[in-house]
Every structure is written in structure tokens, then in C-alpha cells.
Design an enzyme around this catalytic site. Structure first.
Site, PDB file in Angstrom:
ATOM      1  N   GLY A   1       0.777  -1.240   0.000  1.00 22.63           N
ATOM      2  CA  GLY A   1       0.000   0.000   0.000  1.00 22.63           C
ATOM      3  C   GLY A   1       0.806   1.288   0.000  1.00 22.63           C
ATOM      4  O   GLY A   1       0.336   2.315  -0.467  1.00 22.63           O
TER       5      GLY A   1
ATOM      6  N   GLU B   1       3.771   4.048   6.010  1.00 29.66           N
ATOM      7  CA  GLU B   1       2.515   3.288   5.870  1.00 29.66           C
ATOM      8  C   GLU B   1       1.517   4.054   5.005  1.00 29.66           C
ATOM      9  O   GLU B   1       1.564   5.279   4.929  1.00 29.66           O
ATOM     10  CB  GLU B   1       1.892   3.074   7.252  1.00 29.66           C
ATOM     11  CG  GLU B   1       1.936   1.645   7.757  1.00 29.66           C
ATOM     12  CD  GLU B   1       1.049   0.651   7.015  1.00 29.66           C
ATOM     13  OE1 GLU B   1       0.781   0.807   5.808  1.00 29.66           O
ATOM     14  OE2 GLU B   1       0.618  -0.309   7.665  1.00 29.66           O
ATOM     15  N   ASP B   2       0.612   3.315   4.371  1.00 33.17           N
ATOM     16  CA  ASP B   2      -0.461   3.957   3.630  1.00 33.17           C
ATOM     17  C   ASP B   2      -1.540   4.468   4.586  1.00 33.17           C
ATOM     18  O   ASP B   2      -1.970   5.606   4.508  1.00 33.17           O
ATOM     19  CB  ASP B   2      -1.063   3.002   2.578  1.00 33.17           C
ATOM     20  CG  ASP B   2      -1.501   1.646   3.144  1.00 33.17           C
ATOM     21  OD1 ASP B   2      -1.288   1.367   4.348  1.00 33.17           O
ATOM     22  OD2 ASP B   2      -2.062   0.848   2.366  1.00 33.17           O
TER      23      ASP B   2
ATOM     24  N   ASP C   1      -4.892   2.030  10.650  1.00 32.61           N
ATOM     25  CA  ASP C   1      -6.295   1.699  10.923  1.00 32.61           C
ATOM     26  C   ASP C   1      -6.379   1.195  12.371  1.00 32.61           C
ATOM     27  O   ASP C   1      -6.314   1.993  13.296  1.00 32.61           O
ATOM     28  CB  ASP C   1      -6.743   0.671   9.882  1.00 32.61           C
ATOM     29  CG  ASP C   1      -8.227   0.382   9.897  1.00 32.61           C
ATOM     30  OD1 ASP C   1      -9.015   1.297  10.153  1.00 32.61           O
ATOM     31  OD2 ASP C   1      -8.615  -0.777   9.652  1.00 32.61           O
TER      32      ASP C   1
ATOM     33  N   PHE D   1     -14.195   2.919   4.086  1.00 35.60           N
ATOM     34  CA  PHE D   1     -13.190   2.138   3.373  1.00 35.60           C
ATOM     35  C   PHE D   1     -12.722   2.912   2.146  1.00 35.60           C
ATOM     36  O   PHE D   1     -13.506   3.220   1.268  1.00 35.60           O
ATOM     37  CB  PHE D   1     -13.703   0.750   3.001  1.00 35.60           C
ATOM     38  CG  PHE D   1     -12.570  -0.165   2.658  1.00 35.60           C
ATOM     39  CD1 PHE D   1     -11.801  -0.733   3.661  1.00 35.60           C
ATOM     40  CD2 PHE D   1     -12.238  -0.418   1.337  1.00 35.60           C
ATOM     41  CE1 PHE D   1     -10.712  -1.541   3.352  1.00 35.60           C
ATOM     42  CE2 PHE D   1     -11.159  -1.226   1.019  1.00 35.60           C
ATOM     43  CZ  PHE D   1     -10.402  -1.791   2.024  1.00 35.60           C
ATOM     44  N   VAL D   2     -11.432   3.213   2.129  1.00 33.47           N
ATOM     45  CA  VAL D   2     -10.886   4.047   1.052  1.00 33.47           C
ATOM     46  C   VAL D   2      -9.897   3.264   0.180  1.00 33.47           C
ATOM     47  O   VAL D   2      -9.250   2.332   0.646  1.00 33.47           O
ATOM     48  CB  VAL D   2     -10.211   5.316   1.623  1.00 33.47           C
ATOM     49  CG1 VAL D   2     -11.229   6.205   2.321  1.00 33.47           C
ATOM     50  CG2 VAL D   2      -9.074   4.964   2.583  1.00 33.47           C
TER      51      VAL D   2
ATOM     52  N   ASP E   1      -5.793  -0.703  -1.627  1.00 34.20           N
ATOM     53  CA  ASP E   1      -6.560  -1.635  -2.449  1.00 34.20           C
ATOM     54  C   ASP E   1      -7.824  -2.128  -1.770  1.00 34.20           C
ATOM     55  O   ASP E   1      -7.983  -2.033  -0.552  1.00 34.20           O
ATOM     56  CB  ASP E   1      -5.713  -2.867  -2.761  1.00 34.20           C
ATOM     57  CG  ASP E   1      -5.548  -3.767  -1.532  1.00 34.20           C
ATOM     58  OD1 ASP E   1      -5.031  -3.275  -0.503  1.00 34.20           O
ATOM     59  OD2 ASP E   1      -5.957  -4.947  -1.577  1.00 34.20           O
TER      60      ASP E   1
ATOM     61  N   ARG F   1      -5.489   0.076  -6.690  1.00 34.32           N
ATOM     62  CA  ARG F   1      -4.261   0.722  -6.200  1.00 34.32           C
ATOM     63  C   ARG F   1      -3.800   1.844  -7.128  1.00 34.32           C
ATOM     64  O   ARG F   1      -3.191   2.808  -6.699  1.00 34.32           O
ATOM     65  CB  ARG F   1      -3.115  -0.295  -6.099  1.00 34.32           C
ATOM     66  CG  ARG F   1      -3.298  -1.342  -5.006  1.00 34.32           C
ATOM     67  CD  ARG F   1      -1.979  -2.074  -4.773  1.00 34.32           C
ATOM     68  NE  ARG F   1      -2.150  -3.349  -4.092  1.00 34.32           N
ATOM     69  CZ  ARG F   1      -2.209  -3.506  -2.776  1.00 34.32           C
ATOM     70  NH1 ARG F   1      -2.131  -2.462  -1.982  1.00 34.32           N
ATOM     71  NH2 ARG F   1      -2.357  -4.704  -2.244  1.00 34.32           N
TER      72      ARG F   1
HETATM   73  P1  IMP Z   1      -4.304  -2.203  10.617  1.00 38.40           P
HETATM   74  O1  IMP Z   1      -3.390  -3.302  11.029  1.00 38.40           O
HETATM   75  O2  IMP Z   1      -5.726  -2.442  11.003  1.00 38.40           O
HETATM   76  O3  IMP Z   1      -3.834  -0.827  11.066  1.00 38.40           O
HETATM   77  O4  IMP Z   1      -4.370  -2.244   9.048  1.00 38.40           O
HETATM   78  C1  IMP Z   1      -3.434  -1.653   8.287  1.00 38.40           C
HETATM   79  C2  IMP Z   1      -3.584  -2.114   6.861  1.00 38.40           C
HETATM   80  O5  IMP Z   1      -4.938  -2.454   6.522  1.00 38.40           O
HETATM   81  C3  IMP Z   1      -3.210  -0.961   5.977  1.00 38.40           C
HETATM   82  O6  IMP Z   1      -1.834  -0.962   5.698  1.00 38.40           O
HETATM   83  C4  IMP Z   1      -4.036  -1.222   4.759  1.00 38.40           C
HETATM   84  O7  IMP Z   1      -3.361  -2.080   3.886  1.00 38.40           O
HETATM   85  C5  IMP Z   1      -5.278  -1.940   5.266  1.00 38.40           C
HETATM   86  N1  IMP Z   1      -6.391  -0.984   5.396  1.00 38.40           N
HETATM   87  C6  IMP Z   1      -6.940  -0.478   6.506  1.00 38.40           C
HETATM   88  N2  IMP Z   1      -7.944   0.375   6.237  1.00 38.40           N
HETATM   89  C7  IMP Z   1      -8.025   0.421   4.886  1.00 38.40           C
HETATM   90  C8  IMP Z   1      -8.871   1.138   3.966  1.00 38.40           C
HETATM   91  O8  IMP Z   1      -9.754   1.946   4.302  1.00 38.40           O
HETATM   92  N3  IMP Z   1      -8.638   0.881   2.642  1.00 38.40           N
HETATM   93  C9  IMP Z   1      -7.682   0.034   2.189  1.00 38.40           C
HETATM   94  N4  IMP Z   1      -6.865  -0.631   3.014  1.00 38.40           N
HETATM   95  C10 IMP Z   1      -7.049  -0.460   4.349  1.00 38.40           C
HETATM   96 MG    MG Z   2      -2.046  -2.866   3.101  1.00 38.66          MG
END
Ligand code: IMP
Ligand code: MG
Length: 179
Positions: free
Chosen positions: A43, A98-99, A102, A151-152, A158, A164
Site C-alpha cells: 500500500g 505506511e499507507d 487503521d 473504506f478508502v 486496495d 491501487r
Molecule cells: P491495521 O493493522 O488495522 O492498522 O491495518 C493496516 C492495513 O490495513 C493498511 O496498511 C491497509 O493495507 C489496510 N487498510 C486499513 N484500512 C483500509 C482502507 O480503508 N482501505 C484500504 N486498506 C485499508
Molecule cells: Mg495494506
């Protein structure tokens, strides 16, 4: 605009301004340091390539990839490292890219793992932050922009490996992932 996108959240111009602003800040903060930029695949690739061109410092660039097993729009707690970086981080000031932050579980796992390799410092830069959804005890040192709990996709992010390559960040229509 792509037909599956409900609304554009961050435009191409805004993305460029975010990279410029953060890149200039990082350039000031990392003077004289041994910078290692680590992108979290996949991402972060668009953000990393844009951001790094505004970081006017000598640096190394590497990538790490983790996978989490869960449903398609929410990450689970089980994280596995698929591609790793060097073992010894002695002397390096690591900047994780990081992208989106979350729940924070992925980044927390990576952060804790790299902390054990003797880096001089570890900081986090995230393009997007969804603070409402945070579960793990982690925050970013540099944040592009906060986004609502939607969700973006696009600019690296992606849904099921698609979208992407959209040049902007948009909210994905719910009917796409709720069908
Ligand atoms: P986390 O471990 O829940 O913080 O998730 C992080 C990863 O989940 C990010 O690096 C993204 O790849 C994916 N992710 C979380 N939210 C989104 C979203 O809204 N769109 C797309 N990917 C997401
Ligand atoms: Mg990801």
C-alpha cells in the site's frame, strides 16, 4: 472518476502537497542522521516514491511486507512477515512508511519486531490516519491527513488487490464490498 468510487477524499494535488510538506519536515528532522526508509508493502509504494523525492538527504530505502488474516476490509490480529529487511539495524534511524493506520495492529507488530534489532530510533509516517479505529497502542509521528471511518482506495490502497492505481484517494461504494 472511477464508477466504483462514491467520493474523492484526497485529490492528486492534495496528495502532492502532503508529500511535499512531510518531506520537508522530515528533511529538517533527520539532518546528520543515518536514515533508513522502510515502506510497508504494498500500500505504501505510491506515497513512498512521492514522499522520498521531497526528502533531501542521503538515505537507504527498503521494504517490508506483512500479511494479516481476516475479512477483506478489516485486518485480524494475526500478522505474519512475508518479506523482511536487514537483521541488524545498529546506527540506523528507521522511518516506517505506511499507507493507512487503521487498527494499528500491523504497524505495532512491525514496530515491536524492528525495535529488537538495536536501531537508533524508529518513527512512523502514515499518509492516512483513521484514529477512530485504533486498537493497538501505536501512533504516527508524521500524518498526512485524518480520514473518517470509511473504506478508502487508490494511490496504493486496495480492495481485493484492485484500485491501487487510482491517482487519488476515494471512498469505495459500499455495494462493492457488501454484495
Ligand atoms: P491495521 O493493522 O488495522 O492498522 O491495518 C493496516 C492495513 O490495513 C493498511 O496498511 C491497509 O493495507 C489496510 N487498510 C486499513 N484500512 C483500509 C482502507 O480503508 N482501505 C484500504 N486498506 C485499508
Ligand atoms: Mg495494506
Amino acid at each position: 472518476m472511477n464508477k466504483d468510487i462514491e467520493k474523492v477524499l484526497v485529490t492528486e494535488e492534495e496528495l502532492r502537497n502532503i508529500s511535499r510538506k512531510l518531506g520537508e519536515k522530515i528533511t529538517k528532522d533527520y539532518q546528520g542522521k543515518k536514515l533508513l526508509i522502510v515502506g510497508v508493502l504494498k500500500g505504501s509504494i505510491y506515497f513512498l516514491t512521492d514522499l522520498s523525492r521531497y526528502i533531501d538527504l542521503p538515505c537507504n530505502i527498503d521494504f517490508i511486507q506483512a500479511s494479516s488474516y481476516g475479512s477483506e476490509t478489516v485486518s485480524s490480529g494475526t500478522i505474519k512477515i512475508i518479506k523482511d529487511i536487514r537483521d541488524d539495524l545498529t546506527g540506523f534511524d528507521v522511518l516506517l512508511v505506511e499507507d493507512i493506520l487503521d487498527t494499528g495492529r500491523t504497524l505495532k507488530h512491525i514496530h515491536d519486531m524492528l525495535s529488537k534489532r538495536n536501531p537508533k530510533s524508529i518513527a512512523v509516517v502514515t499518509l492516512l490516519d483513521k484514529p477512530e479505529r485504533r486498537v493497538a497502542d501505536i501512533s504516527a509521528d508524521y500524518i498526512g491527513v485524518d480520514v473518517p471511518n470509511e473504506f478508502v482506495v487508490g494511490y496504493g490502497l486496495d480492495y481485493n488487490q484492485f484500485y491501487r492505481n487510482l491517482p487519488y484517494i476515494g471512498i469505495l461504494k459500499r455495494e462493492i464490498y457488501e454484495k
